[in-house]
Design a protein around this motif. Structure first.
Motif, PDB file in Angstrom:
ATOM      1  N   GLU A  80       0.759  -1.109   0.032  1.00  0.00           N
ATOM      2  CA  GLU A  80       0.036   0.045   0.072  1.00  0.00           C
ATOM      3  C   GLU A  80       0.830   1.310   0.094  1.00  0.00           C
ATOM      4  O   GLU A  80       1.882   1.447   0.914  1.00  0.00           O
ATOM      5  N   MET A  81       0.603   2.197  -0.780  1.00  0.00           N
ATOM      6  CA  MET A  81       1.469   3.245  -1.178  1.00  0.00           C
ATOM      7  C   MET A  81       0.448   4.497  -1.130  1.00  0.00           C
ATOM      8  O   MET A  81      -0.517   4.539  -1.920  1.00  0.00           O
ATOM      9  N   THR A  82       1.022   5.691  -0.597  1.00  0.00           N
ATOM     10  CA  THR A  82       0.163   6.835  -0.632  1.00  0.00           C
ATOM     11  C   THR A  82       1.030   8.010  -1.272  1.00  0.00           C
ATOM     12  O   THR A  82       2.204   8.140  -1.030  1.00  0.00           O
ATOM     13  N   VAL A  83       0.186   8.358  -2.193  1.00  0.00           N
ATOM     14  CA  VAL A  83       0.822   9.651  -2.831  1.00  0.00           C
ATOM     15  C   VAL A  83       0.656  11.172  -2.190  1.00  0.00           C
ATOM     16  O   VAL A  83      -0.494  11.418  -1.836  1.00  0.00           O
ATOM     17  N   THR A  84       1.630  11.601  -2.129  1.00  0.00           N
ATOM     18  CA  THR A  84       1.457  13.075  -1.417  1.00  0.00           C
ATOM     19  C   THR A  84       2.125  14.137  -2.424  1.00  0.00           C
ATOM     20  O   THR A  84       3.535  13.741  -2.755  1.00  0.00           O
ATOM     21  N   GLU A  85       1.806  15.295  -2.294  1.00  0.00           N
ATOM     22  CA  GLU A  85       2.596  16.164  -2.767  1.00  0.00           C
ATOM     23  C   GLU A  85       2.938  17.228  -1.870  1.00  0.00           C
ATOM     24  O   GLU A  85       2.203  17.803  -0.894  1.00  0.00           O
ATOM     25  N   LYS A  86       4.412  17.329  -1.609  1.00  0.00           N
ATOM     26  CA  LYS A  86       4.702  18.192  -0.458  1.00  0.00           C
ATOM     27  C   LYS A  86       6.079  18.921  -0.687  1.00  0.00           C
ATOM     28  O   LYS A  86       6.843  18.648  -1.558  1.00  0.00           O
ATOM     29  N   VAL A  87       6.280  19.981   0.143  1.00  0.00           N
ATOM     30  CA  VAL A  87       7.382  20.930  -0.221  1.00  0.00           C
ATOM     31  C   VAL A  87       8.620  20.371   0.601  1.00  0.00           C
ATOM     32  O   VAL A  87       8.253  19.963   1.794  1.00  0.00           O
ATOM     33  N   MET A  88       9.664  20.158   0.011  1.00  0.00           N
ATOM     34  CA  MET A  88      10.837  19.700   0.700  1.00  0.00           C
ATOM     35  C   MET A  88      12.259  20.314   0.160  1.00  0.00           C
ATOM     36  O   MET A  88      11.894  21.009  -0.912  1.00  0.00           O
ATOM     37  N   LYS A  89      13.360  20.161   0.939  1.00  0.00           N
ATOM     38  CA  LYS A  89      14.400  20.729   0.444  1.00  0.00           C
ATOM     39  C   LYS A  89      14.829  19.916  -0.870  1.00  0.00           C
ATOM     40  O   LYS A  89      15.198  18.843  -0.881  1.00  0.00           O
ATOM     41  N   ILE A  90      15.390  20.545  -1.882  1.00  0.00           N
ATOM     42  CA  ILE A  90      16.040  20.163  -2.974  1.00  0.00           C
ATOM     43  C   ILE A  90      17.280  20.407  -2.851  1.00  0.00           C
ATOM     44  O   ILE A  90      18.374  19.636  -3.237  1.00  0.00           O
ATOM     45  N   SER A  91      17.692  21.463  -2.054  1.00  0.00           N
ATOM     46  CA  SER A  91      18.976  21.690  -1.471  1.00  0.00           C
ATOM     47  C   SER A  91      19.005  22.305  -0.288  1.00  0.00           C
ATOM     48  O   SER A  91      17.887  22.741   0.200  1.00  0.00           O
ATOM     49  N   ASP A  92      20.245  22.619   0.204  1.00  0.00           N
ATOM     50  CA  ASP A  92      19.930  23.068   1.732  1.00  0.00           C
ATOM     51  C   ASP A  92      18.973  24.435   1.887  1.00  0.00           C
ATOM     52  O   ASP A  92      18.379  24.517   2.700  1.00  0.00           O
ATOM     53  N   SER A  93      19.083  25.333   0.765  1.00  0.00           N
ATOM     54  CA  SER A  93      18.656  26.427   0.878  1.00  0.00           C
ATOM     55  C   SER A  93      17.199  26.951   0.026  1.00  0.00           C
ATOM     56  O   SER A  93      16.582  27.733  -0.336  1.00  0.00           O
TER      57      SER A  93
END
Lengths: 358, 292
Positions: A80-93
């Motif tokens: 079972e997997m859940t799709v989420t759209e979320k803001v995360m760091k692509i680099s430190d800043s």
């Protein structure tokens, strides 16, 4: 010798059948393309339509890999997997709105066994803006499951498939526009262990490359938007392992000790670039080419196509930090495609030693 | 072949034919049964069969969308543009406050009464009660109402003396030139919407942009139901689209698309293709239209 994906006898039988058929068709002037069909027929003769019980698959976030499977007969495996759209760091800043399977890029690692019946449920988080689905390359069936799982926000869908072909496979979202869903991080790996299991090694890790396209330049601070034009031009701003600059370096480097063997399950989500996968200062003792059955030895750099995979193994002989790169090197040093293995233990001058000058 | 012949003993070939005929009859019966069931289902929905004749308390401004062409997103539909007749469209999406008037007048559409055939368990999930909007993140009285099914939206439209827009109507209206977005193209604006996380609170209507027809928030606030939302991905037969080369899923589907760079259009059509009539989704609302 390591014959991972087929017991030796079976493998020999396939080879023999292959040769015989090729010979026969060649003599009769028949269609030489039939050899691959024979191979498929062989694999489809799975006797196990019965299942020996239900299990729920262990899923892991990168760089971890689920424990080797201990059962030896086919089971019904729930995933079972859940799709989420979320803001995360692509680099430190720098932030980016990733579209994810289970909240990570790449998504959860799935491990099943050849012959298993995989009952797959895909949920789309209610907070998602768009619909999503999943195409698992391990599936024999229309769209790899994509049609069966096109889910609106807050909904879920289930389908099942028989894991017929052992190997390491990419899965990804295939909702239009597919390129954009993948460019936002929607991919991961599923390992179909051969019936005989994978040989034991000291460490197994999960790494996946992907290319990213943002309006701002590399590491420009703030929340960055997807840049459609750069994606169409195949001109990535970032080329990353596990979805973030320095995701797997420094204190997050993959640990190993001198003398130990490391196995990397490597995928390439793309959407655009192929990877010239290389570990600086090491030689792959074994490469399961394209994630399939054939094992190559003593490989410096292995090609991993977008939407493809590879399993590489290396024994770490000398302590130090080993950079994992895409050897198209501007990607490594200007776009982020570096991860690390950190090997600790005693120096090994039999293999390597810096000799002082003078 | 008449019935009497069918009942007579036959050789193996005839027998097979008879079986085939039986299978054909069974199929017809099944189709007929399904049709009847569907009709019963539709007629069970009170507001669908008998729209409440009361004059709605809602005075909602509508604007004219003049007749004109709409270039179908999918090549297969028709390669030349479709002519869309002029129609009037709600200036904004239907709001929580407006929807409250609807459920006041139509008790069968209150959240505790709704027929589960016509709305899934998320129907008005954000509301506090049957007649109480509440104060959560989606609950501003002037925010678009969300978590409403297609059946509910259609019932609302009938109650208001209107109807839901067709896809060509909605798309023609939605493609209207933005009036207050500066130099930004519409596609860029929409993609920017996806690139941002959902806001802490769903904004009110008239909070995004205005287009040349005087329509607010056609993009960038919520998705909106269309009357024929699912007619573009599923062919009319029952094969589940497996044979349908017109899909937007996966690589093959992209061959059927007019403008491969219209990512925003892609996303809209993919989204519509994933819907079912009873779905209630926190970013899906609607607005109504009316013929001239």
């Amino acid at each position: 010798m390591n014959h991972k994906f087929q017991p030796l006898l079976q493998k020999t039988a396939i080879a023999a059948a292959f040769v015989a058929v090729s010979f026969m068709t060649a003599c009769s002037g028949g269609n030489a393309g039939s050899s691959s069909n024979d191979n498929k027929t062989f694999q489809r003769n799975w006797p196990d339509t019965t299942l020996s019980g239900d299990v729920t698959a262990e899923l892991t976030a990168p760089p971890l890999v689920p424990k080797p499977l201990t059962y030896t007969t086919p089971k019904r495996v729930k995933v079972e997997m859940t799709v989420t759209e979320k803001v995360m760091k692509i680099s430190d800043s720098t932030d980016y709105t990733f579209w994810t399977f289970d909240g990570t890029v790449p998504g959860s690692f799935i491990r099943v066994r050849e012959g298993d019946l995989v009952e797959f449920t895909l949920k789309n988080s209610p907070d998602s803006k768009v619909s999503h689905n999943i195409d698992l390359h391990a599936v024999n069936g229309p769209g790899g499951g994509a049609e069966a799982t096109n889910v609106a926000p807050g909904q879920s869908a289930t389908f099942h498939f028989r894991a017929l072909n052992p190997g390491l496979y990419v899965y990804h979202c295939a909702t239009g526009p597919v390129g954009m869903h993948i460019a936002n991080g929607m991919y991961g790996l599923i390992l179909v262990e051969p019936a005989a299991g994978m040989p034991k090694v000291d460490h197994e890790y999960y790494i996946m490359q992907g290319d990213f396209y943002t309006k701002g330049k590399f590491e420009q601070p703030g929340l960055q938007e997807f840049d459609e034009e750069k994606a169409v031009d195949e001109n990535p701003t970032y080329v990353l392992f596990n979805g973030r600059v320095r995701s797997t370096t420094g204190k997050n480097a993959l640990p190993a000790k001198v003398g130990e063997t490391v196995r990397l399950y490597v995928g390439n989500g793309g959407p655009n670039l192929s990877s010239s996968f290389h570990v600086i200062g090491e030689i792959f003792d074994r490469v399961y080419m394209e994630g399939g059955n054939i094992i190559n030895h003593n490989v410096q750099t292995t090609m991993i196509p977008a939407g493809g995979s590879s399993i590489v193994e290396m024994q770490m002989e000398v302590p130090g930090v080993y950079n994992i790169v895409d050897h198209a090197l501007y990607r490594a040093f200007h776009k982020g495609a570096i991860a690390q293995i950190k090997v600790t233990g005693n120096e090994n001058p039999n293999v390597f030693e810096k000799v002082k000058n003078k | 072949m008449n019935i009497r012949k069918m009942l007579q003993p036959q050789g193996p070939i005839r027998f097979r034919k008879r079986l085939n005929l039986h299978a054909g009859i069974l199929r017809m019966m099944a189709v007929a049964t399904l049709t009847v069931l569907f009709l019963i289902t539709v007629s069970l929905s009170p507001s669908l069969a008998h729209p409440n004749p009361s004059i709605p308390a809602i005075e909602k401004k509508m604007v004219l969308v003049p007749a004109g062409p709409y270039q179908p997103f999918l090549k297969r539909e028709i390669n030349k543009p479709i002519q869309v007749k002029a129609f009037r469209m709600d200036q904004t999406a239907v709001t929580n406050a407006e929807y409250l008037e609807f459920v006041k007048a139509n008790p069968e559409w209150r959240k505790s009464n709704v027929n589960p055939l016509f709305a899934d368990k998320n129907y008005l999930a954000h509301w506090k009660g049957d007649l109480e909007i509440g104060t959560g993140r989606y609950n501003h009285p002037n925010a678009p109402v969300v978590n409403v099914s297609w059946f509910a939206a259609r019932a609302y439209a009938k109650w208001a003396g209107k109807r839901l827009p067709t896809v060509p109507e909605w798309e023609r209206a939605g493609n209207g030139r933005p009036e207050n977005l500066g130099n930004k193209t519409l596609i860029a604006y929409i993609l920017e919407w996806y690139s941002k996380p959902n806001p802490a609170r769903l904004p009110t209507v008239k909070s995004t942009y205005l287009n040349q027809y005087g329509l607010w928030d056609m993009h960038g606030l919520v998705w909106e139901w269309t009357f024929d939302f699912n007619s573009y991905l599923n062919s009319s037969d029952s094969r589940g689209g497996t044979q349908d080369e017109n899909q937007l899923f996966c690589a093959a589907g992209s061959l059927g698309v007019q403008n491969k760079e219209d990512y925003a259009g892609y996303l809209r059509f993919s989204y519509r293709g994933s819907l079912k009539g009873k779905y209630c989704i926190p970013n899906l609302g609607f607005r109504c239209v009316k013929d001239l």
